[in-house]
Every structure is written in C-alpha cells, then in structure tokens.
Scaffold this active site. Structure first.
Site, short mmCIF file in Angstrom:
data_model
loop_
_atom_site.label_atom_id
_atom_site.label_comp_id
_atom_site.label_asym_id
_atom_site.label_seq_id
_atom_site.Cartn_x
_atom_site.Cartn_y
_atom_site.Cartn_z
N SER A 292 -9.19 -4.48 4.58
CA SER A 292 -10.18 -3.93 5.50
C SER A 292 -11.37 -4.89 5.55
O SER A 292 -11.64 -5.62 4.59
CB SER A 292 -10.66 -2.56 5.00
OG SER A 292 -11.79 -2.11 5.73
N TYR B 158 -14.10 3.23 -1.65
CA TYR B 158 -13.15 2.60 -0.72
C TYR B 158 -13.38 1.09 -0.64
O TYR B 158 -12.43 0.30 -0.70
CB TYR B 158 -13.31 3.23 0.66
CG TYR B 158 -12.41 2.63 1.71
CD1 TYR B 158 -11.04 2.88 1.70
CD2 TYR B 158 -12.92 1.82 2.71
CE1 TYR B 158 -10.20 2.34 2.66
CE2 TYR B 158 -12.10 1.27 3.68
CZ TYR B 158 -10.74 1.53 3.64
OH TYR B 158 -9.91 0.97 4.59
#
Length: 258
Positions: free
Chosen positions: A138, A151
C-alpha cells in the site's frame, strides 16, 4: 513472462483486487489457484473465470492452513510459477483506541501471511531457477497517516520484506514486485471504515479496483520492481522520503481524512 499455462496462486482471491486479478490472468491463459478462507466465495469467483482454476481454502494467518494449502497445490500441479500475496485487511482507529490484539492480528495476516506463503513456494522456485512473487502492499507503507498506525506498520513491513528478499534473490531468476496503491473502491473499507467517514472524504481520489488489478497483472507479466498508484501518490511518497518534516507539515491536513 507469457502467462499461458502458468500456475498462479492468488491469496485473498474471494473479492476485490484478488478476484479481479484472477479473472484477468485467467483471460490470458493462466491456470489460477484461488486461495482464501471462504470456499463458497472462491467458487463464486471461479464461476466467472474463462480458464482453468482451482479453489484452496486457506487462512494465511495459520501456519498449518498455509502448509496444507500449498501441499495440495504442489500435489495437484507440481509447481507454482507465480505467487500473488494479496490477502490483507485494515482498521482505521487512533492508537489509544486500538486494542493490542488488533495490532497482532493485523500484522499476522498482512505481513506474516506473506512470509508464510513465500516460504512455501521459494524452495521450489529456487530449484527451478525462475518464478515471480508479487506482494500487494500500500502507499500507506511509504506515507503514514493518522488513525492507521497498525495498518501502516504492516505495509511498511511488507515493503521492507520485499526489498530485502529482492536483494537476497538477485541472480536467482526469481523476481519480487510490490504494488503500492492508494485508496481503492473495494470491500476493504467495510472493515477499515465501517461508518463511511473516510470513504466520503476521499471518494474523489479513490481508484477503480480494475486499475489496481491491472497493475498486478502487469507485475506478473513483467516482474516490475515497484508500482505506486496513482502517480501523484507515488510522487508524494518520493518527496516525503527526501523531505519528511517539510512534506509532513504541508500534507498533514490533506492526508488526515480518517
């Protein structure tokens, strides 16, 4: 790499990027192994495939489940040409509101899941002298934002793992790619942002899942080292690496949309 008849394993293939990438790869002639926890959802994805596929019920958070899943794959096909590590999830909450268990569980799936699956395919790939590993990380792994400490940490770990493994495998015939997308319009946000606050704030910036799935397919085909999506996010990540304090001050209001 010509994809015809290649055996490609995709984790997290029951929905979103994994499911779309599987269907795209199938259209190019690959034999796709769909791996995730829900066999029913995988079968539904498989029914939309153009070419051969196989469903493996696998929980990447479990050593035993991953080992059993890949044992089944090697028994059936004898090889894995490409591994796409796509399984993962996120929860967007502030540090002091996030239980420690959430940190452990997210790291276990998003990072250790990749480690487990990669360890299962690497010996055979080394023996064959070829293979591709594509890790879906990501842009959060390059630029941290508020309410994503857990995250973001997992995706930093994925990028670091991929970079180190790429060096380790230099000259082996095995490539390691990372896909680093920004926000995507997928079921990911059903868990990450259940009240829809973040989605509403970044809707204008969210990418269609087909774009990211296409990047996965390109990485499978070419072995490209890294793909940052969209380009403006990749440019921002490079600037942040060069001038972290200044860029952090400038972009904090823009990025803190959770």
């Amino acid at each position: 790499m010509q994809l015809n008849d290649k055996v490609i394993v995709i984790t997290g293939a029951s929905s979103g990027i994994g499911a779309l990438a599987a269907q795209m790869l199938s259209r190019e002639g690959a034999t796709v192994v769909l791996a995730a926890r829900s066999a029913d959802k995988l079968q539904a994805v498989g029914r939309g495939m153009m070419g051969p596929y196989h469903v493996v019920e696998m929980d990447v958070a479990s050593d035993a489940s991953v080992a059993a899943g890949f044992a089944e794959i090697y028994k059936r096909y004898g090889r894995v040409d490409v591994l796409v590590n796509n399984a993962g999830y996120g929860k967007f909450t502030a540090l002091d509101e996030t239980p420690l268990q959430d940190y452990s569980e997210m790291m276990n799936v998003n990072y250790m899941g990749i480690v487990r699956c990669t360890k299962e395919v690497l010996p055979a790939m080394k023996a064959a002298g070829r293979g591709r590993i594509v890790n879906v990380a990501s842009i959060a792994g390059k630029i941290g934002t508020a309410k994503s400490t857990a995250y973001t940490a997992t995706k930093h770990a994925v990028i670091g793992f991929s970079s180190a493994l790429r060096q380790e495998l230099s000259g082996s015939g095995i490539t390691v790619s990372t896909i680093n997308p920004g926000p995507i319009d997928t079921p990911f946000f059903q868990i990450a942002d259940p009240d829809g606050h973040y989605v509403n704030n970044v809707k204008w910036f969210m990418m269609k899942p087909e774009r990211v799935a296409g990047a996965v397919v390109k990485a499978v085909r070419t072995g490209k080292t890294e793909m940052n999506l969209p380009w403006v996010a990749g440019a921002g990540a490079k600037l942040y690496q060069l001038f972290p304090a200044a860029v952090g001050r400038i972009t904090s209001g823009m990025l803190n949309k959770k």
